[in-house]
Design an enzyme around this catalytic site. Sequence first.
Site, PDB file in Angstrom:
ATOM      1  N   ASP A 177      10.280  18.226 -40.303  1.00  0.00           N
ATOM      2  CA  ASP A 177      10.134  18.868 -41.615  1.00  0.00           C
ATOM      3  C   ASP A 177       9.697  20.321 -41.424  1.00  0.00           C
ATOM      4  O   ASP A 177       9.613  20.818 -40.299  1.00  0.00           O
ATOM      5  CB  ASP A 177       9.122  18.031 -42.432  1.00  0.00           C
ATOM      6  CG  ASP A 177       9.261  18.256 -43.931  1.00  0.00           C
ATOM      7  OD1 ASP A 177      10.192  18.948 -44.359  1.00  0.00           O
ATOM      8  OD2 ASP A 177       8.402  17.726 -44.687  1.00  0.00           O
ATOM      9  N   HIS A 178       9.360  20.969 -42.535  1.00  0.00           N
ATOM     10  CA  HIS A 178       8.963  22.391 -42.552  1.00  0.00           C
ATOM     11  C   HIS A 178       8.287  22.867 -41.263  1.00  0.00           C
ATOM     12  O   HIS A 178       7.253  22.333 -40.866  1.00  0.00           O
ATOM     13  CB  HIS A 178       7.958  22.637 -43.682  1.00  0.00           C
ATOM     14  CG  HIS A 178       8.549  22.491 -45.030  1.00  0.00           C
ATOM     15  ND1 HIS A 178       9.065  23.551 -45.736  1.00  0.00           N
ATOM     16  CD2 HIS A 178       8.725  21.396 -45.800  1.00  0.00           C
ATOM     17  CE1 HIS A 178       9.525  23.111 -46.882  1.00  0.00           C
ATOM     18  NE2 HIS A 178       9.336  21.811 -46.954  1.00  0.00           N
TER      19      HIS A 178
ATOM     20  N   GLU B 298       2.166  21.709 -49.336  1.00  0.00           N
ATOM     21  CA  GLU B 298       2.473  20.569 -48.500  1.00  0.00           C
ATOM     22  C   GLU B 298       1.890  20.847 -47.129  1.00  0.00           C
ATOM     23  O   GLU B 298       2.085  21.914 -46.575  1.00  0.00           O
ATOM     24  CB  GLU B 298       3.985  20.365 -48.385  1.00  0.00           C
ATOM     25  CG  GLU B 298       4.317  19.155 -47.517  1.00  0.00           C
ATOM     26  CD  GLU B 298       5.795  18.805 -47.538  1.00  0.00           C
ATOM     27  OE1 GLU B 298       6.141  17.854 -48.254  1.00  0.00           O
ATOM     28  OE2 GLU B 298       6.580  19.465 -46.865  1.00  0.00           O
TER      29      GLU B 298
ATOM     30  N   HIS C  92       6.399  21.195 -54.334  1.00  0.00           N
ATOM     31  CA  HIS C  92       5.818  20.107 -53.534  1.00  0.00           C
ATOM     32  C   HIS C  92       4.622  19.505 -54.259  1.00  0.00           C
ATOM     33  O   HIS C  92       3.942  20.181 -55.012  1.00  0.00           O
ATOM     34  CB  HIS C  92       5.328  20.625 -52.177  1.00  0.00           C
ATOM     35  CG  HIS C  92       6.426  20.903 -51.207  1.00  0.00           C
ATOM     36  ND1 HIS C  92       6.498  22.056 -50.493  1.00  0.00           N
ATOM     37  CD2 HIS C  92       7.498  20.158 -50.836  1.00  0.00           C
ATOM     38  CE1 HIS C  92       7.571  22.013 -49.705  1.00  0.00           C
ATOM     39  NE2 HIS C  92       8.187  20.872 -49.896  1.00  0.00           N
TER      40      HIS C  92
ATOM     41  N   HIS D 278      14.013  19.336 -51.785  1.00  0.00           N
ATOM     42  CA  HIS D 278      12.583  19.288 -51.448  1.00  0.00           C
ATOM     43  C   HIS D 278      11.772  19.218 -52.730  1.00  0.00           C
ATOM     44  O   HIS D 278      12.230  19.615 -53.796  1.00  0.00           O
ATOM     45  CB  HIS D 278      12.157  20.574 -50.719  1.00  0.00           C
ATOM     46  CG  HIS D 278      12.549  20.618 -49.288  1.00  0.00           C
ATOM     47  ND1 HIS D 278      11.633  20.575 -48.269  1.00  0.00           N
ATOM     48  CD2 HIS D 278      13.772  20.703 -48.696  1.00  0.00           C
ATOM     49  CE1 HIS D 278      12.279  20.643 -47.112  1.00  0.00           C
ATOM     50  NE2 HIS D 278      13.563  20.717 -47.340  1.00  0.00           N
TER      51      HIS D 278
ATOM     52  N   ASN E 255      13.836  14.865 -49.543  1.00  0.00           N
ATOM     53  CA  ASN E 255      12.567  14.655 -48.855  1.00  0.00           C
ATOM     54  C   ASN E 255      11.574  13.984 -49.797  1.00  0.00           C
ATOM     55  O   ASN E 255      11.393  14.430 -50.928  1.00  0.00           O
ATOM     56  CB  ASN E 255      11.993  15.991 -48.389  1.00  0.00           C
ATOM     57  CG  ASN E 255      12.797  16.596 -47.257  1.00  0.00           C
ATOM     58  OD1 ASN E 255      13.837  16.060 -46.857  1.00  0.00           O
ATOM     59  ND2 ASN E 255      12.324  17.706 -46.738  1.00  0.00           N
TER      60      ASN E 255
HETATM   61 ZN    ZN Z   1       9.689  20.438 -48.365  1.00  0.00          ZN
END
Ligand code: ZN
Length: 341
Positions: free
Chosen positions: A95-96, A169, A212, A249, A271
């Site tokens: 992820d990120h 997040e 998020h 996202h 996600n």
């Molecule tokens: Zn994300």
Amino acid sequence: MPVADYGQFCEMLDRARKGRFAYPAINVTSLTTANAVLKGLADSRSDGIIQVSTGGGAFASGAAVKDMALGAISIAEHVHRVAPRYPIYVALHTDHCQADKLDPFVMSLVEETERRRAAGRPNLFNGHMFDGSALPLADNLDIAVKLLERFKRSDLILEIEVGVVGGEEDGVSASAAAKLYTTPEDTLEVARRLRAVSAAPYLLAATFGNVHGMYKPGQVKLKPSILKDCQDAVVATLGEEARFHFVFHGGSGSELRDIHEALDHGAVKMNIDTDMQYAFTRAIADHCFKNYDGVLRVDGDVGNKHAYDPRPYMTKAENAMAARVVRATAELRSAGTTMMQ
Ligand SMILES: [Zn+2]
């Protein structure tokens, strides 16, 4: 089935876009949460994606070690070992990852995959996300191009982000002035730059108001039509081959009609983290509240070993998270679509 290989993962992405569904891409931080995703996917006959964030990797490596790449490797190795026991395909992703964490996280994992391939073994991960959305677009894409040049040699899929996902997040939060809605011009530039490196698929998190975390209804204004505008512009300019595979996202708490519109416009990966965290913890809270004087040694009493043994409540949490995965596959229309015969 084993973890999907490169060809199978590419096929998954194309099937999703053609069939207007998306795979849940679920963040995991432990063996139990990884097992929950596999169970949920198998129960719904859906393929899917397990992913690890920088913070999730650090957590999985242990509180005394806190090595984000090491923990991610550990989770991925577990998934490679147990996935053949489930009748679905799963892909492994990260992820990120902001630019300053590329070396300790993504590049460490790419090197691990390169070592494995050199020894004749399969990739550890199918793909990695680079999040350069905090950078000017040209700088974001300069880094993305370099990564893609490296990734394509090892059949790794690159995910990048343009625009900014709001909210917080993993301790990283976007500023209030962030660009929550991307533009067709920006995504066209992405296609021009990345397709000059490789004609292979990549994943694009193009933001359309995503945030998020969890918000009360009405606080987030999603505009999935932006994704259609971006697809129309890229197909008109660069042809059908350039059509995007989008990533959704910040979808926790989204209206189903917004989710479905995003799927109609080519979102193939969604996600899901926050809603899974809640499903998992909700089951543990339920166990503890219902067994208060069993999980605790109240007033000199001895408690109840069967209540405070972590296995029963972790199993409840695993099953609750698996059920939430089943719900996600229904909402994302991936239930029943597995490529597994
Ligand atoms: Zn994300």
